[in-house]
Design an enzyme around this catalytic site. Structure first.
Site, PDB file in Angstrom:
ATOM      1  N   TYR A  72       0.841  -1.203   0.000  1.00 22.06           N
ATOM      2  CA  TYR A  72       0.000   0.000   0.000  1.00 22.06           C
ATOM      3  C   TYR A  72       0.874   1.250   0.000  1.00 22.06           C
ATOM      4  CZ  TYR A  72      -3.135   3.606   1.809  1.00 22.06           C
ATOM      5  OH  TYR A  72      -3.838   4.769   1.987  1.00 22.06           O
TER       6      TYR A  72
ATOM      7  N   TRP B  29      -5.321   1.866  10.326  1.00 25.56           N
ATOM      8  CA  TRP B  29      -5.551   1.761   8.889  1.00 25.56           C
ATOM      9  C   TRP B  29      -5.333   0.336   8.395  1.00 25.56           C
ATOM     10  CZ3 TRP B  29      -8.308   3.291   5.229  1.00 25.56           C
ATOM     11  CH2 TRP B  29      -7.994   3.007   3.899  1.00 25.56           C
TER      12      TRP B  29
ATOM     13  N   GLU C  12     -11.700   5.768   4.846  1.00 21.18           N
ATOM     14  CA  GLU C  12     -11.051   6.540   5.911  1.00 21.18           C
ATOM     15  C   GLU C  12     -12.012   6.772   7.069  1.00 21.18           C
ATOM     16  OE1 GLU C  12      -7.927   7.202   6.275  1.00 21.18           O
ATOM     17  OE2 GLU C  12      -7.189   6.850   4.245  1.00 21.18           O
TER      18      GLU C  12
END
Length: 191
Positions: free
Chosen positions: A24, A54, A46
């Site tokens: 990522y 995350w 988000e």
């Protein structure tokens, strides 16, 4: 076999705990996105992170895309109680009723904005004067803010448009993710 993740490279230290995180970081984080639907999807993801890490959301990202019709806002805006109940039973996503309802609500707010302009123009126009990324030069992770004046302004504007589960910290993380802000460390090879 040649593994690009195993290649020796300088990276931001926050991503080193998991190969998915590394991928990522290397291929997505901080790369500018101007596509309306991808921006909407990222904003939804988000907002799901609120109170979580995350990496938790990243590991469930594919499940979110399947569960929420590839983040097709028109479809999401039409979700009924039966769909909400099905989502609450889906173990592949975070089963938080408030967050699920926020995605549905945010799809409606997104559609209201995109009746008049592109979501990309709306977001980028509020965050950067020329639609180009803000480039920061952090030396350490401690130099990277969790929010700033721009993310506070963006959060306020989105809330006025009816968005939920959106705050200044969420907006700053979103801005980093979609490349509105480049917060890769100075010595990171992926700046």
């Amino acid at each position: 076999m040649n593994n690009p993740i195993a290649k020796t490279a300088n990276r931001c230290s926050w991503c080193l705990s998991d190969p998915l995180y590394i991928s990522y970081h290397d291929h997505e984080w901080g790369k500018p996105i101007y596509d309306d639907q991808r921006l909407f999807a990222q904003l939804c993801l988000e907002s799901m992170q609120s109170g979580l890490s995350w990496i938790t959301i990243l590991k469930k990202r594919d499940n979110y895309y399947r569960a929420f019709d590839e983040f097709d806002a028109i479809k999401i805006a039409q979700y009924d109680q039966a769909k909400i109940e099905a989502l609450m039973q889906n173990t592949g996503i975070i089963r938080h009723l408030g967050k699920i309802n926020a995605i549905i609500n945010n799809a409606k707010a997104y559609l209201a904005i995109t009746e008049h302009q592109s979501f990309s123009d709306y977001l980028w126009g509020m965050t950067t004067p020329d639609g180009k990324p803000i480039i920061n030069y952090p030396k350490t992770l401690a130099d990277i803010p969790t929010q700033n004046e721009v993310s506070a302004r963006l959060a306020k504007a989105l809330k006025q448009q009816g968005f939920k589960f959106i705050g200044s910290t969420t907006c700053y993380a979103f801005m980093q993710a979609v490349g509105m802000v480049n917060d890769h460390l100075i010595d990171c090879d992926f700046r």
